[in-house]
Structure formats: C-alpha cells, structure tokens
Scaffold this motif. Structure first.
Motif, PDB file in Angstrom:
ATOM      1  N   TRP A  44       0.827  -1.203   0.000  1.00  0.00           N
ATOM      2  CA  TRP A  44       0.000   0.000   0.000  1.00  0.00           C
ATOM      3  C   TRP A  44       0.864   1.257   0.000  1.00  0.00           C
ATOM      4  O   TRP A  44       0.587   2.227  -0.726  1.00  0.00           O
ATOM      5  CB  TRP A  44      -0.929   0.024   1.203  1.00  0.00           C
ATOM      6  CG  TRP A  44      -2.219  -0.720   1.026  1.00  0.00           C
ATOM      7  CD1 TRP A  44      -2.622  -1.836   1.679  1.00  0.00           C
ATOM      8  CD2 TRP A  44      -3.302  -0.371   0.139  1.00  0.00           C
ATOM      9  NE1 TRP A  44      -3.886  -2.223   1.262  1.00  0.00           N
ATOM     10  CE2 TRP A  44      -4.330  -1.337   0.324  1.00  0.00           C
ATOM     11  CE3 TRP A  44      -3.504   0.658  -0.778  1.00  0.00           C
ATOM     12  CZ2 TRP A  44      -5.529  -1.308  -0.389  1.00  0.00           C
ATOM     13  CZ3 TRP A  44      -4.708   0.693  -1.489  1.00  0.00           C
ATOM     14  CH2 TRP A  44      -5.686  -0.277  -1.298  1.00  0.00           C
ATOM     15  N   LEU A  45       1.915   1.270   0.832  1.00  0.00           N
ATOM     16  CA  LEU A  45       2.770   2.456   0.919  1.00  0.00           C
ATOM     17  C   LEU A  45       3.467   2.730  -0.403  1.00  0.00           C
ATOM     18  O   LEU A  45       3.552   3.884  -0.848  1.00  0.00           O
ATOM     19  CB  LEU A  45       3.809   2.274   2.019  1.00  0.00           C
ATOM     20  CG  LEU A  45       3.372   2.546   3.458  1.00  0.00           C
ATOM     21  CD1 LEU A  45       4.549   2.384   4.402  1.00  0.00           C
ATOM     22  CD2 LEU A  45       2.774   3.942   3.587  1.00  0.00           C
TER      23      LEU A  45
ATOM     24  N   VAL B 169      -2.154   6.240   3.474  1.00  0.00           N
ATOM     25  CA  VAL B 169      -0.846   6.181   4.145  1.00  0.00           C
ATOM     26  C   VAL B 169      -1.026   6.287   5.655  1.00  0.00           C
ATOM     27  O   VAL B 169      -0.429   5.527   6.433  1.00  0.00           O
ATOM     28  CB  VAL B 169       0.078   7.310   3.638  1.00  0.00           C
ATOM     29  CG1 VAL B 169       1.346   7.395   4.493  1.00  0.00           C
ATOM     30  CG2 VAL B 169       0.447   7.079   2.188  1.00  0.00           C
ATOM     31  N   THR B 170      -1.868   7.230   6.073  1.00  0.00           N
ATOM     32  CA  THR B 170      -2.110   7.426   7.503  1.00  0.00           C
ATOM     33  C   THR B 170      -2.687   6.168   8.137  1.00  0.00           C
ATOM     34  O   THR B 170      -2.253   5.731   9.214  1.00  0.00           O
ATOM     35  CB  THR B 170      -3.073   8.606   7.725  1.00  0.00           C
ATOM     36  OG1 THR B 170      -2.501   9.796   7.169  1.00  0.00           O
ATOM     37  CG2 THR B 170      -3.327   8.819   9.209  1.00  0.00           C
ATOM     38  N   VAL B 171      -3.647   5.560   7.441  1.00  0.00           N
ATOM     39  CA  VAL B 171      -4.312   4.373   7.988  1.00  0.00           C
ATOM     40  C   VAL B 171      -3.344   3.207   8.127  1.00  0.00           C
ATOM     41  O   VAL B 171      -3.261   2.581   9.197  1.00  0.00           O
ATOM     42  CB  VAL B 171      -5.506   3.972   7.102  1.00  0.00           C
ATOM     43  CG1 VAL B 171      -6.035   2.600   7.508  1.00  0.00           C
ATOM     44  CG2 VAL B 171      -6.621   5.007   7.214  1.00  0.00           C
ATOM     45  N   VAL B 172      -2.602   2.902   7.063  1.00  0.00           N
ATOM     46  CA  VAL B 172      -1.731   1.716   7.119  1.00  0.00           C
ATOM     47  C   VAL B 172      -0.593   1.911   8.121  1.00  0.00           C
ATOM     48  O   VAL B 172      -0.187   0.960   8.804  1.00  0.00           O
ATOM     49  CB  VAL B 172      -1.182   1.347   5.721  1.00  0.00           C
ATOM     50  CG1 VAL B 172      -2.308   0.919   4.800  1.00  0.00           C
ATOM     51  CG2 VAL B 172      -0.385   2.479   5.100  1.00  0.00           C
ATOM     52  N   LEU B 173      -0.084   3.138   8.230  1.00  0.00           N
ATOM     53  CA  LEU B 173       0.981   3.376   9.207  1.00  0.00           C
ATOM     54  C   LEU B 173       0.462   3.259  10.638  1.00  0.00           C
ATOM     55  O   LEU B 173       1.109   2.639  11.498  1.00  0.00           O
ATOM     56  CB  LEU B 173       1.596   4.752   8.986  1.00  0.00           C
ATOM     57  CG  LEU B 173       2.511   4.909   7.769  1.00  0.00           C
ATOM     58  CD1 LEU B 173       2.978   6.350   7.640  1.00  0.00           C
ATOM     59  CD2 LEU B 173       3.710   3.969   7.857  1.00  0.00           C
TER      60      LEU B 173
ATOM     61  N   ILE C 245     -13.073   4.605   9.633  1.00  0.00           N
ATOM     62  CA  ILE C 245     -13.777   5.758   9.062  1.00  0.00           C
ATOM     63  C   ILE C 245     -12.864   6.489   8.075  1.00  0.00           C
ATOM     64  O   ILE C 245     -13.274   6.857   6.970  1.00  0.00           O
ATOM     65  CB  ILE C 245     -14.223   6.720  10.182  1.00  0.00           C
ATOM     66  CG1 ILE C 245     -15.186   6.004  11.136  1.00  0.00           C
ATOM     67  CG2 ILE C 245     -14.863   7.973   9.603  1.00  0.00           C
ATOM     68  CD1 ILE C 245     -15.550   6.798  12.372  1.00  0.00           C
ATOM     69  N   LEU C 246     -11.594   6.658   8.459  1.00  0.00           N
ATOM     70  CA  LEU C 246     -10.626   7.321   7.597  1.00  0.00           C
ATOM     71  C   LEU C 246     -10.372   6.511   6.328  1.00  0.00           C
ATOM     72  O   LEU C 246     -10.269   7.067   5.224  1.00  0.00           O
ATOM     73  CB  LEU C 246      -9.315   7.536   8.354  1.00  0.00           C
ATOM     74  CG  LEU C 246      -8.243   8.395   7.674  1.00  0.00           C
ATOM     75  CD1 LEU C 246      -8.773   9.798   7.409  1.00  0.00           C
ATOM     76  CD2 LEU C 246      -6.995   8.454   8.546  1.00  0.00           C
ATOM     77  N   PHE C 247     -10.301   5.182   6.447  1.00  0.00           N
ATOM     78  CA  PHE C 247     -10.070   4.331   5.274  1.00  0.00           C
ATOM     79  C   PHE C 247     -11.282   4.367   4.339  1.00  0.00           C
ATOM     80  O   PHE C 247     -11.136   4.326   3.115  1.00  0.00           O
ATOM     81  CB  PHE C 247      -9.773   2.897   5.714  1.00  0.00           C
ATOM     82  CG  PHE C 247      -9.253   2.030   4.598  1.00  0.00           C
ATOM     83  CD1 PHE C 247      -8.043   2.316   3.997  1.00  0.00           C
ATOM     84  CD2 PHE C 247      -9.970   0.921   4.167  1.00  0.00           C
ATOM     85  CE1 PHE C 247      -7.550   1.521   2.966  1.00  0.00           C
ATOM     86  CE2 PHE C 247      -9.487   0.126   3.139  1.00  0.00           C
ATOM     87  CZ  PHE C 247      -8.276   0.422   2.533  1.00  0.00           C
ATOM     88  N   PHE C 248     -12.487   4.439   4.922  1.00  0.00           N
ATOM     89  CA  PHE C 248     -13.681   4.553   4.097  1.00  0.00           C
ATOM     90  C   PHE C 248     -13.651   5.850   3.292  1.00  0.00           C
ATOM     91  O   PHE C 248     -14.051   5.879   2.118  1.00  0.00           O
ATOM     92  CB  PHE C 248     -14.939   4.506   4.964  1.00  0.00           C
ATOM     93  CG  PHE C 248     -16.212   4.699   4.185  1.00  0.00           C
ATOM     94  CD1 PHE C 248     -16.779   3.645   3.482  1.00  0.00           C
ATOM     95  CD2 PHE C 248     -16.830   5.946   4.141  1.00  0.00           C
ATOM     96  CE1 PHE C 248     -17.944   3.822   2.750  1.00  0.00           C
ATOM     97  CE2 PHE C 248     -18.001   6.138   3.416  1.00  0.00           C
ATOM     98  CZ  PHE C 248     -18.554   5.065   2.713  1.00  0.00           C
TER      99      PHE C 248
END
Length: 269
Positions: free
Chosen positions: A188-189, A206-210, A245-248
């Motif tokens: 993903w990154l 990026v924020t979500v996966v990290l 929620i952020l990933f959605f």
C-alpha cells in the motif's frame, strides 16, 4: 505463605521453558480449581450454582468449571500482587477481547470461538492485500488479480489446516499475521507514495496503514488490564475504530476519482 512464594518463584524461573501460560500452570491456581470443582460442581452444589446462574451466562455455555477457573484466576492474581510479582497470563491471554467472531469469542472463550476469531483476523489481513492487488494491478490485468486471490485463499486454507489439524501454535500464528501485515503495509505504501502527487487522497491511506501497523504493536505487548478491564488487545480494538472511518473516506475519494477517470476516457473515445 513461604511455601507459596517459593512455588511462585520457581515457576517464574522455569516458565520460559513451558508451552502454556504462566498463570494456568501455577500450582496454587490448579489446586484452587480442583478444590472449587470438588466443592461446587457436583450434586446439590451444582444444582445451586445453576439456580443462581444468570440466564445470559447459561446461554453462553458458562459452566461451573469455567466459573471456578475465573474465580481462581483472581485468587492467583491477588497472590502475585501480594508477593510483588508481575501479574501472569492465563490460558494464553490476560483477558478476553475482529468483529462478529471477535465479539463472540470475547463473549464466550471456547476452542471454536477462539479459532474463528484468529482465522477471521487472518482473512481480514489477506483480504486487504487482495484489495491492494485489485487496485494496483487488477484494474489493468483482472486475470492477475484473480490468480493472486486464489493464491491467498490457498494460503489461508493451509494456515487454517495447520492450526486446526496439526498444532494451534500461538507464536506461529502471530508471526504469520505480522509477516502478512508487513507485506500489506509495504505494498500500500509503495503505491501511495508513487501516486501521491496525482492522487492527493492517498495520504489518508498512508495514515491508515501506518497507524494500523503502529497500533498492532499493542498485540505484541502483554500487560495486566488497565482497571482489570482494558488489556492491550482491547485497547487495539478501540484504537482501530476511527481508522476504519478514515479508510472509508479514502475508498470513497478513490472511487470517485476512478469514476471520473472512466467518464473522461469514454468522452475521448
């Protein structure tokens, strides 16, 4: 008291060689469970236990033995604290806490619900990798994404078969999920960083996966529950709620981008 302290210290020294959790191997705990079962889990005492048992616990399959194990866990915890020792794990976990099956498992801990919780968690991580493959490769090469999905399904089946038929190895399960999670993170990154100028909404991904990878460190920790309720696993579950929620939002923005891109190509044609 000296005898109990000596047994606790002996167990602390030898626990690294043991396969089970420290708490449920403690002689004080095992003796307590045995005495509790003899006293409460047969004859009139068992009938009395069942008559006082709340209906929700009865429906969850909570037995007299389960009740003894729970009560004796707290007796042993009290002894450890009294003697100044670190609170031990019991039955592979400090307390019980991945969605439907996670809720079921944390409501009623049995071999089946535990396996379903673990297996579904692995399936979620593999599905995230599959979605990444579809987004990064599958739109141009659907057959590649299909073949990769079949490979992931095979890996999941082999993983489940090993843990179910050979040995339910907590260490292996953890390492496998961490390895899969790192692949998910790197893929993903790499895609997000390559496309961040053209697709600004990738910053959410990026924020979500990290954050997910960082929060997953809670799964590797082992500490007594805060207020005897919130252990590392529970805190991990709570922390992941806003990330979904952020990933959605990322998926929503990315879908709108793909829709507009598709409409633009149709106009050019």
């Amino acid at each position: 008291m000296a005898e109990r302290t000596a047994r606790l210290l002996l167990l602390t020294v030898t626990v690294g060689l043991a396969w089970g959790s420290q708490g449920d191997r403690e002689p004080v705990y095992r003796d307590c469970v045995l005495r509790c079962e003899e006293r409460n889990c047969s004859g009139d005492a068992l009938k009395h236990f069942r008559s006082l048992q709340p209906i929700y616990m009865s429906l969850a399959g909570w037995t007299c033995r389960d009740d003894c194990k729970y009560e004796c866990m707290w007796v042993t915890v009290g002894l450890y604290l009294q003697e100044g020792h670190r609170v031990p794990q019991f039955h592979g976990k400090v307390s019980l806490n991945a969605w439907f099956w996670s809720t079921v498992f944390h409501t009623r801990d049995t071999d089946l619900t535990e396996k379903m919780d673990y297996f579904c968690a692995s399936a979620v991580i593999l599905h995230s990798i599959y979605l990444c493959c579809v987004r990064t490769v599958g739109l141009q090469h659907p057959s590649v994404a299909s073949a990769f999905g079949a490979l992931l399904l095979l890996l999941l089946l082999l993983h489940v078969a090993y843990l179910s038929l050979v040995r339910f190895d907590y260490g292996y399960n953890m390492m496998a999920n961490v390895a899969i999670g790192l692949v998910n993170l790197a893929w993903w990154l790499a895609w997000c960083l390559r496309n961040h100028r053209r697709l600004p909404h990738t910053r959410r991904c990026v924020t979500v996966v990290l954050l997910l990878q960082g929060l997953s460190l809670l799964e590797l920790l082992d500490f007594p529950p805060l207020f005897w309720v919130l252990d590392a696993h529970a805190i991990w579950h709570i922390s992941t709620i806003p990330l979904h929620i952020l990933f959605f939002r990322f998926l929503e923005d990315d879908s709108l981008y793909l829709l507009k891109d598709s409409e633009a190509k149709l106009k050019l044609d």
